[in-house]
Design a protein around this motif. Structure first.
Motif, mmCIF file in Angstrom:
data_model
loop_
_atom_site.group_PDB
_atom_site.id
_atom_site.type_symbol
_atom_site.label_atom_id
_atom_site.label_comp_id
_atom_site.label_asym_id
_atom_site.label_seq_id
_atom_site.Cartn_x
_atom_site.Cartn_y
_atom_site.Cartn_z
ATOM 1 N N CYS A 1 0.425 -1.336 0.099
ATOM 2 C CA CYS A 1 0.131 -0.107 0.243
ATOM 3 C C CYS A 1 0.895 1.126 -0.161
ATOM 4 O O CYS A 1 0.472 2.291 -0.025
ATOM 5 C CB CYS A 1 -0.802 0.247 1.419
ATOM 6 N N ARG B 1 -2.644 2.955 6.675
ATOM 7 C CA ARG B 1 -1.514 3.079 5.509
ATOM 8 C C ARG B 1 -0.642 4.319 5.368
ATOM 9 O O ARG B 1 0.552 3.717 4.542
ATOM 10 C CB ARG B 1 -2.948 3.671 3.718
ATOM 11 N N SER C 1 -1.730 3.388 -2.444
ATOM 12 C CA SER C 1 -2.260 4.558 -1.216
ATOM 13 C C SER C 1 -3.137 5.146 -2.051
ATOM 14 O O SER C 1 -2.578 6.890 -2.559
ATOM 15 C CB SER C 1 -1.296 5.468 0.077
#
Length: 268
Positions: free
Chosen positions: A97, A146, A101
């Motif tokens: 991620c 994240r 993201s």
């Protein structure tokens, strides 16, 4: 080593349509198929340089896996469901991620909705709204998780624990160890947006919003850095964007820190 030409794939980037239309690539006289999306080490790379296709795939997989867990296990005990969530679903939602993201509010909300619908099944917290439910269960929002991973990865780069993919250290004699934030000038707006939300831009932004004693954590273990980071994060509100909730545009860490006036707070 013999290569299988049928497995070659081509993805084209950029705005030069004349170049795209005038060039072909072959292997053993076989034309390599052009694709809009190519999967590379588990992440879909798209020819528009965004990760929307990959994020949609992640959302679909997360919903399916979350539903499978709730159908397969009858228990609605908090500890049981939290363990299943963290072990089975979260890894699928967060793999790599740091790279993909999302920055679009709708994509952030769609990912968050998976955790929202899962946690509402937990006994004892069904009556709480999602923000209060996260606090009661001692869970971060997926958005906060994240951003936390991005910070940890930047710290590992600065410590020489992982390869540097474009993070530039920028030591400040008064403030301490920071990162240089890359500019986005000289590009069309769409390219600026992509650059502004890439890891090499967001990573320094998130890292630089930490208090100084976290910036200067050197020659320590990742576990120690994570503990201090988590202690600091626990002092920030975590209100991710969710449809039907008051719009929370201050949930990204730089804005949350600025909104709380906590820049420079010490962590003991």
């Amino acid at each position: 080593m013999a290569l299988n030409g049928e497995k070659f794939e081509l993805v084209r980037y950029g705005r030069n349509e004349d170049l795209k239309n005038s060039t072909n690539y072959k292997y053993n006289n076989q034309l390599i198929t052009e694709k809009e999306h190519v999967k590379d080490l588990g992440v879909f790379m798209s020819d528009d340089a965004t990760f929307s296709h990959h994020i949609n795939k992640i959302i679909e997989a997360g919903r399916n896996l979350s539903g499978w867990v709730l159908r397969t296990f009858n228990s609605r005990d908090g500890q049981c469901l939290k363990t299943l969530w963290k072990c089975l679903v979260v890894p699928r939602l967060e793999y790599c991620c740091q790279l993909w993201s999302p920055y679009k509010i709708q994509e952030i909300a769609n990912l968050e909705a998976i955790q929202r619908s899962f946690t509402v099944k937990i006994q004892g917290v069904q009556h709480l709204n999602y923000w209060d439910r996260l606090s009661q269960l001692k869970l971060y929002s997926l958005q906060r998780r994240r951003e936390r991973y991005i910070i940890i990865y930047v710290w590992k780069i600065l410590e020489g624990r992982v390869p540097n993919v474009g993070i530039v250290p920028n030591y400040h004699p008064r403030k301490g160890r920071l990162c240089y934030i890359m500019g986005t000038v000289g590009s069309i707006q769409r390219v600026k947006t992509i650059k502004h939300n890439s890891f090499t831009h967001n990573g320094p932004r998130f890292f630089n919003c930490l208090p100084r004693d976290l910036w200067d954590q050197k020659d320590t273990s990742p576990e120690c850095f994570k503990r201090k980071l988590d202690k600091w994060l626990d002092g920030l509100p975590d209100h991710p964007p969710i449809p039907g909730y008051p719009y929370s545009h201050h949930n990204t860490l730089p804005e949350a820190v600025q909104n709380q006036g906590q820049l420079g707070t010490c962590v003991s």
